[in-house]
Write a protein that holds these residues in place. Structure first.
Motif, PDB file in Angstrom:
ATOM      1  N   PRO A  41       0.131   3.107  -9.630  1.00  0.00           N
ATOM      2  CA  PRO A  41      -0.243   2.079  -8.472  1.00  0.00           C
ATOM      3  C   PRO A  41      -0.690   0.793  -8.861  1.00  0.00           C
ATOM      4  N   GLU A  42      -1.326   0.822 -10.019  1.00  0.00           N
ATOM      5  CA  GLU A  42      -2.167  -0.364 -10.575  1.00  0.00           C
ATOM      6  C   GLU A  42      -1.108  -1.391 -10.988  1.00  0.00           C
TER       7      GLU A  42
ATOM      8  N   ASP B 127       8.466   4.249 -11.793  1.00  0.00           N
ATOM      9  CA  ASP B 127       8.368   4.340 -10.415  1.00  0.00           C
ATOM     10  C   ASP B 127       9.484   3.724  -9.576  1.00  0.00           C
TER      11      ASP B 127
ATOM     12  N   ALA C 134       3.770   5.462  -6.035  1.00  0.00           N
ATOM     13  CA  ALA C 134       4.050   5.250  -7.601  1.00  0.00           C
ATOM     14  C   ALA C 134       2.884   6.108  -8.274  1.00  0.00           C
TER      15      ALA C 134
ATOM     16  N   VAL D  27       1.990  -2.025  -9.353  1.00  0.00           N
ATOM     17  CA  VAL D  27       2.768  -2.244  -8.447  1.00  0.00           C
ATOM     18  C   VAL D  27       2.291  -3.616  -8.147  1.00  0.00           C
TER      19      VAL D  27
ATOM     20  N   GLU E  98       0.822  -1.260   0.031  1.00  0.00           N
ATOM     21  CA  GLU E  98       0.005  -0.041  -0.084  1.00  0.00           C
ATOM     22  C   GLU E  98       0.806   1.274   0.001  1.00  0.00           C
TER      23      GLU E  98
ATOM     24  N   LYS F 242       2.391   1.842  -3.527  1.00  0.00           N
ATOM     25  CA  LYS F 242       1.249   2.229  -4.241  1.00  0.00           C
ATOM     26  C   LYS F 242       1.105   3.939  -4.225  1.00  0.00           C
ATOM     27  N   LEU F 243       1.186   4.356  -2.848  1.00  0.00           N
ATOM     28  CA  LEU F 243       0.853   5.636  -2.803  1.00  0.00           C
ATOM     29  C   LEU F 243       2.212   6.540  -3.444  1.00  0.00           C
TER      30      LEU F 243
ATOM     31  N   ALA G 226       7.486  -2.715  -9.943  1.00  0.00           N
ATOM     32  CA  ALA G 226       6.893  -1.417 -10.325  1.00  0.00           C
ATOM     33  C   ALA G 226       7.351  -0.954 -11.734  1.00  0.00           C
TER      34      ALA G 226
END
Length: 80
Positions: free
Chosen positions: A17-18, A42, A14, A20, A8, A11-12, A38
């Protein structure tokens, strides 16, 4: 639990985020490697300037050892 936090948090940070993903590889008794996959863009953001971001993430993971005896190695790799 540490895997969920790391995923999580990555993802914040990047831009994508989808994309990762996180993989846990058991390397021995009480030792595991957490690999963050990633987008190539990223990976630099996750590592940070002079490795500051990844070192901060590793510091948080080391703090988790108070609850869990497992040691972790964190690696960032680009998606292929």
């Amino acid at each position: 639990m540490v895997e969920n936090f790391l995923l999580e948090y990555a993802k914040l940070i990047a831009d994508f985020p989808e994309k990762v993903k996180l993989e846990r590889v058991e390397l021995g008794e009480n030792f595991a490697e957490l690999i963050i996959y990633a987008d190539k863009v990223d990976t630099g953001k996750l590592i940070g300037k002079d490795g500051r971001m990844i070192n901060a993430i590793k510091t948080v993971i080391v703090g988790y050892k108070a609850k869990d005896a497992t040691s972790y190695r964190v690696t960032v790799k680009p998606l292929e």
